[in-house]
Design an enzyme around this catalytic site. Structure first.
Site, PDB file in Angstrom:
ATOM      1  CB  SER A  83      -0.750   0.068   1.166  1.00  0.00           C
ATOM      2  OG  SER A  83      -0.188   0.289   2.525  1.00  0.00           O
ATOM      3  CE1 TYR A 123       2.065  -4.927  -6.885  1.00  0.00           C
ATOM      4  CE2 TYR A 123      -0.329  -5.072  -7.344  1.00  0.00           C
ATOM      5  CZ  TYR A 123       0.773  -5.008  -6.557  1.00  0.00           C
ATOM      6  OH  TYR A 123       0.392  -4.319  -5.009  1.00  0.00           O
ATOM      7  CG  PHE A 409      -0.785 -14.823  -0.622  1.00  0.00           C
ATOM      8  CD1 PHE A 409      -0.055 -13.940  -0.868  1.00  0.00           C
ATOM      9  CD2 PHE A 409      -1.101 -15.618  -1.714  1.00  0.00           C
ATOM     10  CE1 PHE A 409       0.503 -13.679  -2.389  1.00  0.00           C
ATOM     11  CE2 PHE A 409      -0.565 -15.590  -2.973  1.00  0.00           C
ATOM     12  CZ  PHE A 409       0.231 -14.625  -3.143  1.00  0.00           C
TER      13      PHE A 409
END
Length: 409
Positions: A83, A123, A409
């Protein structure tokens, strides 16, 4: 602005994690979920950016082992808890954290990094490609029938308290995870994740239940689910909320699905994460009544190209030279000769002429066998430099079992 990027200290976890919660909308997690992630956090793999005393960026990693084609379970860094506070966006903090994290993954000799993305567009620039997909199902249970294999009636089903069933469920999970690429070998503590059931998150459903499936006294499958009771003018109209289901053979799997689709007072079953080759889809009488949707699952990045490609096997013999572009992790940049088959593989640096050109992002997308190199080439993301090389490599990278990540996760 003067900021400091460094490793988290254990005493700082609460404030660090609180800033992560704020970045994701400010809603605090249930105490049991927060406590689980406190216990699972690997502090020495967790980093943050501080602006004076304030945490303005977070990132962490878990030490996983992930099944790859061929059945090996390779070390993989599970990137998580990423974050940046809204006051510090677009200042390069995320890039700094990703760069330091990947350098650390390399030092730990983990050939792969994996993540699930809140926003996938973020990403790709760090070399992560979409490596698995997941299916969401909503089955109209009163309007489908199942084709069942012989022996289904011989399976014994038992409702067992969640805590009492953990050992049996984990044994079944471990056997299944060893066979399907993308699944994670469960490290100590992670068996608690599928048991999380805070009442505030149930959305009107009852408590989580567990049914075990036995053959000759041996547990060979399980399902965890909850029932949401609802009524319409026509009568009961509830739904089964499936958390997870695993089985060691088709007969046990069929018995569990039949049970779930036939629970009293319900007319639908909902599951938000099943593999795209879910066998149920070949058992139902009417696929249109399953409301199937597919979305991205796991994103993967080879951190060490040579170790990653030599760590898996290949569906067909392959001998190609890959020209890999990787500006973010320059140690991967250049040409690699991949030679392998179903028994093993090697991937070494070479000066030979390249057969295919692609970025590390495309390599990550194709790595587990879900995304075909030929499909990426059709989209202009892989270039064939030697005729025939694309078909050879695309077939070799494939996986007979669809790769899948069963939980985040």
């Amino acid at each position: 602005m003067t900021t400091e990027l460094r490793t988290l200290r254990a005493a700082e976890w609460d404030g660090w994690y609180g800033k992560l919660e704020r970045a994701f909308g400010g809603v605090a997690e249930a105490p049991e979920e927060r406590g689980l992630y406190r216990d699972l956090t690997e502090v020495d793999r967790s980093i943050g950016v501080w602006d004076g005393p304030e945490v303005v960026g977070t990132a962490g990693a878990f030490s996983f082992r992930m099944t790859v084609p061929g059945g090996a379970q390779l070390p993989a860094a599970g990137v998580t808890m990423v974050s940046v506070q809204p006051t510090h966006r677009r200042q390069g903090l995320l890039t700094e954290m990703m760069r330091q994290q990947l350098a650390d993954v390399r030092r730990r000799e983990e050939p792969l990094a994996v993540l699930t993305a809140s926003e996938p567009v973020i990403y790709g620039r760090f070399g992560y490609g979409m490596a698995t997909r997941q299916a969401t199902l909503r089955v109209e249970t009163k309007r489908v029938a199942l084709t069942l294999p012989d022996g289904t009636d011989g399976v014994r089903l038992r409702l067992v308290p969640l805590a009492e069933a953990v050992a049996d469920c984990e044994r079944v999970y471990a056997a299944v995870a060893a066979e399907r690429p993308g699944m994670l070998a469960r490290q100590p503590g992670w068996e608690r994740l599928p048991l999380l059931d805070p009442p505030a998150d149930r959305e009107g459903a009852g408590e989580l239940l567990c049914v075990l499936a036995e053959v000759a006294g041996e547990v060979r499958g399980y399902a965890r689910y909850a029932v949401k009771a609802e009524w319409s003018s026509r009568g009961p109209d509830g739904s089964v909320k499936l958390r997870d289901i695993e089985a060691l053979d088709p007969v046990v799997r069929a018995a569990l699905w039949r049970y779930l689709l036939d629970i009293d007072l319900t007319s639908a079953l909902v599951s938000h994460n099943r593999p795209v080759d879910e066998p149920l889809l070949s058992m139902v009488s009417d696929l249109r009544r399953c409301e199937l949707r597919v979305r991205d699952g796991l994103f993967l990045r080879p951190v060490e190209v040579g170790a990653a490609l030599s760590g898996r096997t290949y569906a067909a013999p392959v001998d190609v030279v890959l020209d890999v572009e990787d500006t973010f992790c320059p140690w991967n940049q250049g040409r690699w000769r991949l030679s392998g088959d179903a028994k093993g593989a090697s991937c070494e640096r070479t000066t030979d002429a390249a057969d295919l050109a692609l970025s590390v992002r495309e390599l990550g997308a194709a790595y587990l066998g879900d995304t075909r190199l030929s499909a990426l080439a059709a989209a202009g993301r892989v270039r064939e430099l030697r005729p025939g090389a694309l078909a050879e490599a695309s077939g070799a990278f494939g996986s007979d079992v669809a790769p899948w990540l069963p939980h985040g996760f």
